[in-house]
Write an enzyme that holds these catalytic residues in place. Structure first.
Site, PDB file in Angstrom:
ATOM      1  N   HIS A  52      20.721 -29.348   8.567  1.00  0.00           N
ATOM      2  CA  HIS A  52      22.060 -28.789   8.760  1.00  0.00           C
ATOM      3  C   HIS A  52      22.360 -27.762   7.663  1.00  0.00           C
ATOM      4  O   HIS A  52      23.503 -27.584   7.268  1.00  0.00           O
ATOM      5  CB  HIS A  52      23.120 -29.901   8.806  1.00  0.00           C
ATOM      6  N   ASP A  54      20.866 -24.560   7.927  1.00  0.00           N
ATOM      7  CA  ASP A  54      20.696 -23.200   8.467  1.00  0.00           C
ATOM      8  C   ASP A  54      22.029 -22.531   8.787  1.00  0.00           C
ATOM      9  O   ASP A  54      22.253 -21.373   8.431  1.00  0.00           O
ATOM     10  CB  ASP A  54      19.726 -23.156   9.671  1.00  0.00           C
ATOM     11  N   GLY A 152      15.262 -33.654  23.933  1.00  0.00           N
ATOM     12  CA  GLY A 152      16.324 -34.464  23.299  1.00  0.00           C
ATOM     13  C   GLY A 152      15.813 -35.357  22.192  1.00  0.00           C
ATOM     14  O   GLY A 152      16.410 -36.378  21.881  1.00  0.00           O
ATOM     15  N   LEU A 155      12.674 -32.382  18.393  1.00  0.00           N
ATOM     16  CA  LEU A 155      11.490 -31.541  18.156  1.00  0.00           C
ATOM     17  C   LEU A 155      11.702 -30.135  18.701  1.00  0.00           C
ATOM     18  O   LEU A 155      10.786 -29.329  18.760  1.00  0.00           O
ATOM     19  CB  LEU A 155      10.241 -32.159  18.791  1.00  0.00           C
ATOM     20  N   SER A 157      12.724 -28.766  21.835  1.00  0.00           N
ATOM     21  CA  SER A 157      12.150 -28.307  23.093  1.00  0.00           C
ATOM     22  C   SER A 157      12.898 -27.069  23.598  1.00  0.00           C
ATOM     23  O   SER A 157      12.304 -26.194  24.230  1.00  0.00           O
ATOM     24  CB  SER A 157      12.206 -29.414  24.143  1.00  0.00           C
ATOM     25  N   SER A 158      14.192 -26.972  23.302  1.00  0.00           N
ATOM     26  CA  SER A 158      14.948 -25.831  23.829  1.00  0.00           C
ATOM     27  C   SER A 158      14.505 -24.521  23.168  1.00  0.00           C
ATOM     28  O   SER A 158      14.318 -23.516  23.854  1.00  0.00           O
ATOM     29  CB  SER A 158      16.454 -26.048  23.671  1.00  0.00           C
ATOM     30  N   ASP A 199      15.295 -23.268  14.453  1.00  0.00           N
ATOM     31  CA  ASP A 199      14.332 -23.688  15.479  1.00  0.00           C
ATOM     32  C   ASP A 199      13.647 -22.497  16.143  1.00  0.00           C
ATOM     33  O   ASP A 199      12.428 -22.473  16.335  1.00  0.00           O
ATOM     34  CB  ASP A 199      15.033 -24.534  16.550  1.00  0.00           C
TER      35      ASP A 199
HETATM   36  C1  GLA Z   1      19.308 -28.505  15.381  1.00  0.00           C
HETATM   37  C2  GLA Z   1      19.764 -27.052  15.401  1.00  0.00           C
HETATM   38  C3  GLA Z   1      19.278 -26.334  14.154  1.00  0.00           C
HETATM   39  C4  GLA Z   1      19.628 -27.093  12.880  1.00  0.00           C
HETATM   40  C5  GLA Z   1      19.239 -28.559  13.004  1.00  0.00           C
HETATM   41  C6  GLA Z   1      19.727 -29.410  11.839  1.00  0.00           C
HETATM   42  O1  GLA Z   1      17.939 -28.586  15.488  1.00  0.00           O
HETATM   43  O2  GLA Z   1      19.268 -26.396  16.535  1.00  0.00           O
HETATM   44  O3  GLA Z   1      19.799 -25.030  14.131  1.00  0.00           O
HETATM   45  O4  GLA Z   1      20.984 -26.944  12.553  1.00  0.00           O
HETATM   46  O5  GLA Z   1      19.750 -29.144  14.192  1.00  0.00           O
HETATM   47  O6  GLA Z   1      19.030 -29.065  10.692  1.00  0.00           O
END
Ligand code: GLA
Length: 425
Positions: A52, A54, A152, A155, A157-158, A199
């Site tokens: 959390h 980013d 979900g 990892l 996937s989106s 991600d």
């Molecule tokens: C998800 C969000 C990321 C990041 C993480 C927590 O994966 O897509 O942008 O905020 O949660 O680190």
């Protein structure tokens, strides 16, 4: 830590196989040359440090892992793109000439992608709409998509899906920070998920055998080698969550509220990146208890990333691992995004000789833990974690021994024909 190249085969092979069947059945793309088929693969990711951080313009240290989404396209001149998802057993069509209308008409978009079962369409259509808006020339054709990144589970996937679509349609366009921003925009705008940039960046720009050290404020990055003899095991708790379920947005909202309060006293703070743990010491009483915990987590988690990268450079793998575990404890106690299932996985893994560090991965609230450990202790790890987990929660765990993969790419013609031949079609 090197990923066997055969790992990409599963999803790519399934996508190519289906695509070839679709081409035969529909008669679309008849006479298609092998060069008319593009196949992209994009990996999922775990995050070793940062959590959390980013969307607070901090640092992150994700690793792309060898679980992939693959997107196979048979290009034609029909003017439409027909997407088929093997994993969701669903399909939809976009008309190239109507993309700008679709962008302007939310209702039409919702009709196309609104169903709960068809969430995947939002990510796919979102990337295409963003690419069109960015004036990237788009081909029409038949598309088959298949993946083995669990959905979900933390990892990502989106992001892998977005990166695979982007790579398949943006032929010749190099993966860049702008590409990651485009995919993030697709997710924010069209899937309604206010995710940060980590991600998409990892799925597009990671390098094999390395972790990606990313500054989310400047979008500068460096791929840093992971020590030989180290390994990554992902433990899936089996508990599913969706980023769109509101808890992720609630954390983002809490941070915004905290920033508003802090700005009144401390002046122009753009984001929590501007604060160090030392700065916080003087501000503790300004914030309500919950917000203070949230801020304390973010500021500490940002600081741990460059520290961890320095330990990696010096080969101090135990100290690096300790920071991973500290990040988990902070996510659990201060950011409150863990659940008892994940905590038990982490604590039982830490008992095993050879484990350097363990934490939840992704947003939390369910999904997976990532264990960073010495190669060779996998068996002991599995039995210790299974025993502890089953005593508390029964069965349902799965273990994945993963490797640091490179970011999204197009398969070569040789790779495609090999896949196509071995699939017997
Ligand atoms: C998800 C969000 C990321 C990041 C993480 C927590 O994966 O897509 O942008 O905020 O949660 O680190």
């Amino acid at each position: 830590m090197i990923s066997p190249e055969s790992e990409i085969r599963g999803p790519a092979q399934r996508a190519v196989q289906r695509l070839e069947r679709l081409v035969r059945e529909t008669g679309r793309s008849e006479g298609l040359e092998p060069s008319g088929i593009r196949v992209a693969i994009a990996p999922g990711r775990v995050n070793l440090l940062g959590g959390h951080t980013d969307y607070n313009e901090g640092y992150v240290l994700p690793v792309a892992v060898d679980r992939f989404v693959s997107c196979a396209v048979a290009v034609d001149d029909s003017g439409t793109i027909e997407f088929h998802s093997l994993d969701f057993d669903d399909r939809f069509t976009l008309e190239l000439a109507r993309l700008s209308n679709l962008r302007g008409d939310r209702e039409e978009f919702e009709q196309l992608a609104g169903g709960r079962q068809s969430r995947w369409r939002r990510y796919v259509a979102g990337v295409i709409l963003e690419m069109d808006e960015a004036a990237v020339p788009l081909a029409s054709g038949l598309v088959a998509i298949a993946g083995d990144v669990p959905v979900g589970s933390g990892l990502s996937s989106s992001a892998a899906l977005e990166a695979a679509i982007y790579t398949a349609f943006g032929t010749g366009v190099q993966a860049t920070p702008e590409a990651a921003l485009l995919c993030q925009r697709a997710e924010n705008r069209w899937a309604g998920v206010p995710c940060g940039i980590m991600d998409q960046f990892a799925s597009l720009l990671a390098e094999q055998g390395k972790a990606l050290f990313l500054d989310c404020r400047r979008l500068t990055y460096k791929n840093v080698s992971l020590p030989g003899q180290s390994a990554i095991t992902v433990v899936d708790s089996g508990v599913r969550r969706e980023l769109a379920d509101g808890r992720y947005s609630r954390r983002r909202h809490e941070i915004e509220t905290a920033l508003e309060i802090l700005r009144k006293v401390a002046g122009p703070i753009k984001s929590l990146r501007d604060l160090s743990p030392g700065d916080l010491a003087g501000m503790e009483d300004l914030l309500p208890h919950t917000l203070r915990k949230r801020v304390e987590h973010v500021v500490g988690a940002i600081e741990r990333v460059p520290k961890g990268v320095a330990h990696l450079a010096l080969g101090e793998v135990e100290r690096f691992g300790q920071l991973i575990t500290e990040c988990h404890h902070s996510l659990a106690r201060l950011y409150e995004v863990s659940i008892p299932e994940l905590d038990i996985i982490v604590e039982s893994a830490l008992e095993v000789d050879g484990v350097f560090g363990a934490r939840l991965t992704g947003a939390g609230f369910g999904g997976c833990c990532v264990i960073f450990h010495r190669e060779g202790c996998e068996e002991e790890l599995e039995s210790a974690v299974t025993e502890a987990f089953e005593a508390g929660f029964g069965s349902g765990l799965s273990f994945h021994h993963l490797h640091a993969a490179s970011g999204a790419r197009l398969l070569s013609e040789a790779e495609i024909s090999e896949i196509s031949e071995s699939s017997g079609s």
